[in-house]
Design a protein around this motif. Structure first.
Motif, mmCIF file in Angstrom:
data_model
loop_
_atom_site.group_PDB
_atom_site.id
_atom_site.type_symbol
_atom_site.label_atom_id
_atom_site.label_comp_id
_atom_site.label_asym_id
_atom_site.label_seq_id
_atom_site.Cartn_x
_atom_site.Cartn_y
_atom_site.Cartn_z
ATOM 1 N N ARG A 90 -14.176 31.587 6.560
ATOM 2 C CA ARG A 90 -14.312 31.014 5.180
ATOM 3 C C ARG A 90 -15.819 30.425 4.944
ATOM 4 N NH1 ARG A 90 -8.551 28.173 4.085
ATOM 5 N NH2 ARG A 90 -7.504 29.992 2.982
ATOM 6 N N TYR A 96 -15.383 29.341 10.282
ATOM 7 C CA TYR A 96 -15.981 28.776 8.838
ATOM 8 C C TYR A 96 -17.474 29.011 9.008
ATOM 9 C CZ TYR A 96 -11.568 26.280 8.163
ATOM 10 O OH TYR A 96 -10.130 26.064 7.722
ATOM 11 N N ASP A 133 -16.224 30.796 -0.370
ATOM 12 C CA ASP A 133 -14.759 30.452 -0.245
ATOM 13 C C ASP A 133 -14.647 29.370 -1.194
ATOM 14 O OD1 ASP A 133 -13.407 32.966 0.897
ATOM 15 O OD2 ASP A 133 -14.978 32.234 2.420
ATOM 16 N N CYS A 134 -15.543 28.204 -0.999
ATOM 17 C CA CYS A 134 -15.264 27.056 -1.675
ATOM 18 C C CYS A 134 -16.800 26.191 -1.549
ATOM 19 C CB CYS A 134 -14.681 26.148 -0.635
ATOM 20 S SG CYS A 134 -14.240 24.446 -1.160
ATOM 21 N N VAL A 165 -14.692 30.229 -8.208
ATOM 22 C CA VAL A 165 -14.708 29.639 -6.877
ATOM 23 C C VAL A 165 -14.166 28.238 -6.706
ATOM 24 C CG1 VAL A 165 -16.347 29.144 -4.773
ATOM 25 C CG2 VAL A 165 -16.892 31.154 -6.193
ATOM 26 N N PRO A 166 -13.419 27.832 -5.799
ATOM 27 C CA PRO A 166 -12.608 26.678 -5.666
ATOM 28 C C PRO A 166 -13.858 25.582 -5.442
ATOM 29 C CG PRO A 166 -11.597 28.227 -4.149
ATOM 30 C CD PRO A 166 -12.715 28.936 -4.615
ATOM 31 N N ASP A 189 -9.354 23.331 2.990
ATOM 32 C CA ASP A 189 -8.296 24.440 3.118
ATOM 33 C C ASP A 189 -7.371 24.402 1.783
ATOM 34 O OD1 ASP A 189 -9.309 25.510 5.287
ATOM 35 O OD2 ASP A 189 -7.848 24.814 6.798
ATOM 36 N N ILE A 205 -8.852 25.694 -1.209
ATOM 37 C CA ILE A 205 -8.717 27.128 -1.249
ATOM 38 C C ILE A 205 -7.545 27.553 -1.531
ATOM 39 C CG2 ILE A 205 -9.334 28.993 -0.115
ATOM 40 C CD1 ILE A 205 -11.582 27.386 1.518
ATOM 41 N N ASP A 206 -6.515 27.221 -0.699
ATOM 42 C CA ASP A 206 -5.220 27.927 -0.943
ATOM 43 C C ASP A 206 -4.433 27.526 -2.063
ATOM 44 O OD1 ASP A 206 -5.576 28.727 1.713
ATOM 45 O OD2 ASP A 206 -4.448 26.965 2.798
ATOM 46 N N HIS A 228 -5.852 27.314 -5.079
ATOM 47 C CA HIS A 228 -6.736 27.516 -6.113
ATOM 48 C C HIS A 228 -6.379 28.742 -7.070
ATOM 49 C CE1 HIS A 228 -10.373 27.608 -8.474
ATOM 50 N NE2 HIS A 228 -10.557 28.890 -8.233
#
Length: 497
Positions: free
Chosen positions: A74, A121, A169-170, A187-188, A226, A229-230, A232
């Protein structure tokens, strides 16, 4: 209102500009309210920056690989504008036991390095150009130094930040346009600082501040990232995206038409109005030169399969006790060891590291061939158990204290592209396998190494031994260390049952 206030738009009560370019009608409504004298100069012409981002979104996988982000990893982008209450300037709203205004970004970067496993990451920083040029590149590099040694990629102030947003990813950000662009492309976003009172409450950026989650300093950063992201949904900020530009994809045409109208000459009919595409950045794999704390757990002995989790150790504090793998059963035993890059600034760590790593081309005349460097390194660092010469993005040559010389090579992905995991991970996995009492023969012909959710299938290939060299000074110490190492028990993590 920054940018739309009379102080920015008027001189002696008259508009400074012949044309004030806006990207969306909502800006025109706020301009009429804030500075009606400048409203007649307004022109809706889209957003060329946003258009370039939209056109490049299909290149996301390539941008990720350019930043060294492999499958299962990520990419976390830290973004800050230059204002005093930005993420970089520091949000003074924290409590007495929390970081002060000047310490927020260094605190955040050090926490990210400590909490995020280095191989699961990838982190990058996008700082406003005013930060770089206001303080000077040397000062900014100094502020980011510890984080960079832990693997942070400092994105240049003018080029590359759009590609980083697309690849992310974030985004941990603030009230900057960069954070808003990230949200607008799905994007989150997690807000580390956001001075809501400094913004026009009617602006889309203020709306982002009311809807995006805030970073809680007392909680686990990894858990918050996390979770963002999860949980979003790509359409979460769809309404905000629609306010980024009223003419997506059309800014080149609209702006050129405006420019030629201002000059009073016709546009060239034979040449379409086009924007330069975002270039593919150079390949910049993760490079951790800070000492590394490694936790390894054996998943299977036949065939060999090991899970490796690595944490960079930054600053002068004692080595932290990294969190155990959340996927591991309670009471799992870990084989813990330390690894160090031979070019680390903390040179004292090299004398006590279990694994020492060098990165260079196979034919580097200063160091190579790998077998020669490995032999010299074992003499130079008599207390390490294994040395590794990384000579490619997916491979390395290792020599054990017992004298075995092997090449570790990761299998390519289904498309034939190289595995982007740091090959030093494979060296640590093999070291842990041997330290746990297994033989090298039992690792042949391959081992599986897991980093988070990613599985790396690594070929273990014995290499022919080079001709013996005359013993050097210190060889007795090396032999003694070898004997001591072979009899020592594996180091167990404090998380062992």
């Amino acid at each position: 209102m920054f940018g739309l206030a009379p102080d920015w738009l008027l001189e002696d009560g008259r508009p400074l500009a012949t044309a004030t370019v806006l990207s969306h009608p909502e800006q025109l409504d706020r301009l009429r309210s804030a500075c009606p004298e400048a409203a007649p100069t307004a022109v809706l012409a889209g957003d060329p920056c946003y258009d370039r981002i939209l056109a490049a979104i299909p290149q996301r996988d390539r941008f990720r690989r350019a930043l060294g982000v492999g499958p299962g990893q990520r990419l976390i982008v830290v973004s800050s504008t230059w204002a005093s209450r930005s993420l970089f300037g520091g949000d003074p709203a924290g409590g007495a036991d929390e970081p002060g205004a000047a310490d927020l970004l260094p605190w955040l970067l050090s926490r990210l390095a400590a909490e995020l496993p280095a191989d699961e990451y990838r982190t990058a920083a996008v700082l406003h150009p005013n930060i770089w040029y206001g303080h000077g590149p040397g000062q900014v590099q100094a502020w980011l130094d510890s984080a960079r040694r832990a693997g942070l990629e400092a994105i240049p102030p003018l080029d590359g930040w759009r590609q980083a947003l697309i690849a992310a990813d974030c985004v941990l950000g603030d009230h900057s346009s960069v954070t808003y662009y990230a949200a607008s492309i799905g994007v989150p976003v997690v807000l580390g600082a956001f001075p809501q009172e400094d913004l026009d409450p009617r602006s889309p950026v203020a709306a982002l501040g009311r809807s995006a989650p805030r970073l809680l300093r007392r909680g686990s950063l990894r858990a918050q990232i996390d979770r963002a992201i999860d949980a979003h949904h790509p359409d979460r900020y769809k309404a905000l995206a629609e306010q980024t530009s009223s003419s997506p994809g059309e800014s080149a045409v609209l702006l050129r038409r405006l420019f030629y109208d201002l000059m009073g000459i016709p546009e060239p009919e034979a040449h379409p109005a086009l924007l330069d595409p975002l270039p593919l950045p150079p390949y910049t794999p993760t490079r951790v030169t800070a000492p590394i704390r490694v936790l390894v757990r054996q998943l299977s002995a036949d065939p060999p399969e090991l899970a490796v989790t690595r944490y960079a150790v930054v600053g002068d504090a004692p080595d932290p006790d990294p969190a155990p793998d959340p996927a591991a059963p309670a009471g799992t035993a870990y084989i813990a060891h330390s690894a160090a890059d031979e070019e680390t600034r903390e040179t004292g760590r090299l004398s006590v590291a279990d694994v020492v790593v060098r990165r260079a081309a196979e034919d580097d005349a200063r160091l190579g061939p790998p077998a020669a460097w490995a032999s010299e390194a074992l003499d130079r660092y008599p207390y390490c158990g294994l040395v590794a010469y990384v000579d490619g993005p997916d491979r390395c040559v290792v020599r054990t204290r017992e004298g075995d010389l092997v090449r570790l090579s990761a299998a390519t992905d289904p498309d034939g592209r190289p595995d982007l995991c740091d090959p030093a991970v494979y060296a640590s996995a093999l070291h842990a396998w041997l330290a746990d009492g297994h033989t090298l023969d039992a690792a042949l012909p391959a081992i599986t190494v897991r980093t988070g959710t990613a599985a790396h299938h690594v070929t273990v290939e014995p290499l022919p031994q080079p001709p013996p060299t005359p013993p050097s000074a210190g060889s007795h110490a090396s032999d003694s260390a070898s004997s001591t190492r072979s009899r020592s028990a594996p180091i167990r993590s404090p998380f062992s049952s």
